[in-house]
Design an enzyme around this catalytic site. Structure first.
Site, PDB file in Angstrom:
ATOM      1  N   SER B  45      38.193 -59.897  17.569  1.00  0.00           N
ATOM      2  CA  SER B  45      37.218 -59.774  16.496  1.00  0.00           C
ATOM      3  C   SER B  45      36.878 -58.298  16.386  1.00  0.00           C
ATOM      4  O   SER B  45      36.581 -57.651  17.393  1.00  0.00           O
ATOM      5  CB  SER B  45      35.971 -60.605  16.799  1.00  0.00           C
ATOM      6  OG  SER B  45      35.215 -60.731  15.618  1.00  0.00           O
ATOM      7  N   GLU B  46      36.928 -57.763  15.170  1.00  0.00           N
ATOM      8  CA  GLU B  46      36.906 -56.306  15.007  1.00  0.00           C
ATOM      9  C   GLU B  46      35.573 -55.655  15.383  1.00  0.00           C
ATOM     10  O   GLU B  46      35.489 -54.446  15.496  1.00  0.00           O
ATOM     11  CB  GLU B  46      37.326 -55.901  13.587  1.00  0.00           C
ATOM     12  CG  GLU B  46      36.441 -56.412  12.459  1.00  0.00           C
ATOM     13  CD  GLU B  46      36.913 -57.746  11.903  1.00  0.00           C
ATOM     14  OE1 GLU B  46      37.614 -58.485  12.624  1.00  0.00           O
ATOM     15  OE2 GLU B  46      36.575 -58.064  10.741  1.00  0.00           O
TER      16      GLU B  46
END
Lengths: 233, 217
Positions: B45-46
């Site tokens: 997840s960025e």
């Protein structure tokens, strides 16, 4: 040891004035410098340019500064979930520069690391690249993006010591480490200011050299924006 | 025709053993639920986590552990946290093997538009532009047509672009389509959907060669 500890949030924000540019750590409401924001609200400084991935919600985080119309311009990658923001943006009161999230991080890091600019593929061929220098490397196109210039960086860490060393927790880390040392003055607030020598030097995320002032925040609400759970079987 | 869950199930078959995968918000998030459990995959997840697990049980939520949709999550053994610059080093540096995201429009050359509708409140592109500019393997999960019934698979995007010539594959409620130099190549049909249905719902050039099998979900 060079002591970076200040007694209070008031002392930590000395020198803050109207029309300055601030960097503020956090992703959504996670890892935002809650105490510095509340003090900025009290001081009513205005005409601010805020570089922050998001703009808080109506009644928390940067939303509190928006309510008092203290922000002139936001530089962010995503600004949903905030009615007052939307109102000010659509009425033209608030200037908004939307930039890709990775570019935002790297423009902070470039400022921290002494690079004047970086080339990124993000945004090439889109309106984000309008008017910007582009260049081809090995057959792929890149956009030139400049390092940010800011007066203060306000970051939030989990633990820190008087030397300014910082350790972050979970995804509350996000932009905070990238903003340390990326502005003229970096103010770090921590949940726990621990005695010198307690933090293992092997575990430090940000060395104190990047931090000018550190203090322990009085209160942390640590609000959850999207509480999502699963049921036990 | 597939529903959103069906699209997610079909895309889950594209996830291979040893893949690091970034999932966008919406249908892509559902993909994690349908990946085979006999393969090893890590979800990135960025906002700064690799090795994302399911949502926490009630009472175990941690404000310091969220995903890019700002939802509370858990981590699995072997997970790691990192800063935003490092997160996008994983993405820009092509260390993430597969990116799955939603779209408003895709053009037959692989252009994608998914962040802005002129005249409406624009919330921002988040990490989408970094993801599409860098990822080697991008799958778009979306409905074949918009709410007004208009095709989202176009000759050219009408909305402001997120990235150029980057999408490799599209999975919709009607079809699996590959982007080629010549246009949209039809690979599979959704159950009960004819080639004619797909042609009618596709504005861009649709290439149909040989037998087109029905998807196996």
């Amino acid at each position: 040891m060079i002591n970076k500890k200040v007694a209070s949030v008031q002392e930590a924000l000395e020198g803050v004035s109207n029309n300055m540019t601030f960097m503020l750590g956090g992703f959504g409401l996670s890892g935002i410098p809650e105490n510095a924001i509340l003090e900025l609200v009290k001081r009513k400084v205005s005409g601010l340019t805020c570089i922050s991935n998001n703009a808080g919600v109506d009644d928390f985080g940067l939303g509190l500064l928006l309510q008092q119309k203290q922000i002139k311009k936001m530089v962010s990658s995503y600004v949903g979930e905030n009615d007052e923001f939307e109102r000010q943006m659509l009425s033209g009161e608030l200037e908004v520069e939307l930039i890709p999230q990775g570019t935002l991080a790297e423009r902070c890091r470039a400022a921290q690391a002494g690079f004047p600019a970086i080339y990124t593929p993000a945004g090439y061929g889109t309106e984000v690249a309008n008017g910007k220098e582009t260049r081809e490397f090995d057959g792929k196109m890149y956009v030139l993006e400049y390092a940010f210039k800011a007066d203060f960086a306000f970051v939030k860490a989990w633990k820190g010591d008087e030397a300014g060393n910082l350790i972050f927790k979970g995804t509350a880390r996000n932009f905070n480490p990238n903003m340390c040392g990326a502005a003229k003055i970096t103010v770090a607030e921590v949940e726990e200011l621990v005695p010198l020598g307690t933090l293992d030097p092997n575990q430090i995320h940000i060395p104190g050299i990047f931090v000018q002032r550190i203090f322990q925040g009085e209160v942390y609400e640590k609000r959850i924006e999207q509480r999502t759970v699963r049921q036990k079987d | 025709m597939l529903d959103k869950t069906g699209i997610a199930r079909r895309i889950a078959k594209e996830v291979k053993d040893g893949y690091y995968v970034n999932l966008g918000i919406g249908i892509p998030t559902l993909v994690a639920n349908y990946v085979r459990n006999d393969i090893e995959v890590e979800f990135q997840s960025e906002n700064g986590v690799l090795g994302m697990g399911p949502f926490p049980f009630e009472g175990e939520e941690d404000a310091d552990v969220i995903n890019a949709g700002k939802q509370t999550i858990t981590t699995l053994p072997g997970a790691s946290f990192f800063d935003s610059a490092m997160s996008f080093s994983m993405i820009r540096g092509q260390h993430v093997d597969l990116t799955i995201l939603g779209a408003m429009e895709v053009a037959e050359n692989g252009d994608i538009a998914n962040w802005k509708i002129p005249g409406r409140m624009v919330k921002g592109m988040g990490g989408a532009m970094d993801l599409v500019a860098s990822a080697e393997n991008i799958i778009v999960a979306m409905m074949h047509t918009n709410k007004a019934g208009k095709s989202k698979l176009l000759k050219q995007c009408s909305l402001p672009l997120t990235g150029v010539a980057c999408v490799k594959k599209i999975v919709t409620n009607l079809a699996v389509i590959e982007i080629t130099n010549k246009g949209f190549k039809l690979l599979e049909r959704a159950p009960g959907i004819s080639i004619e249905d797909i042609k009618n719902a596709t504005e861009g050039t649709l290439i149909v060669e040989g037998d087109i099998p029905e998807m196996i979900i």
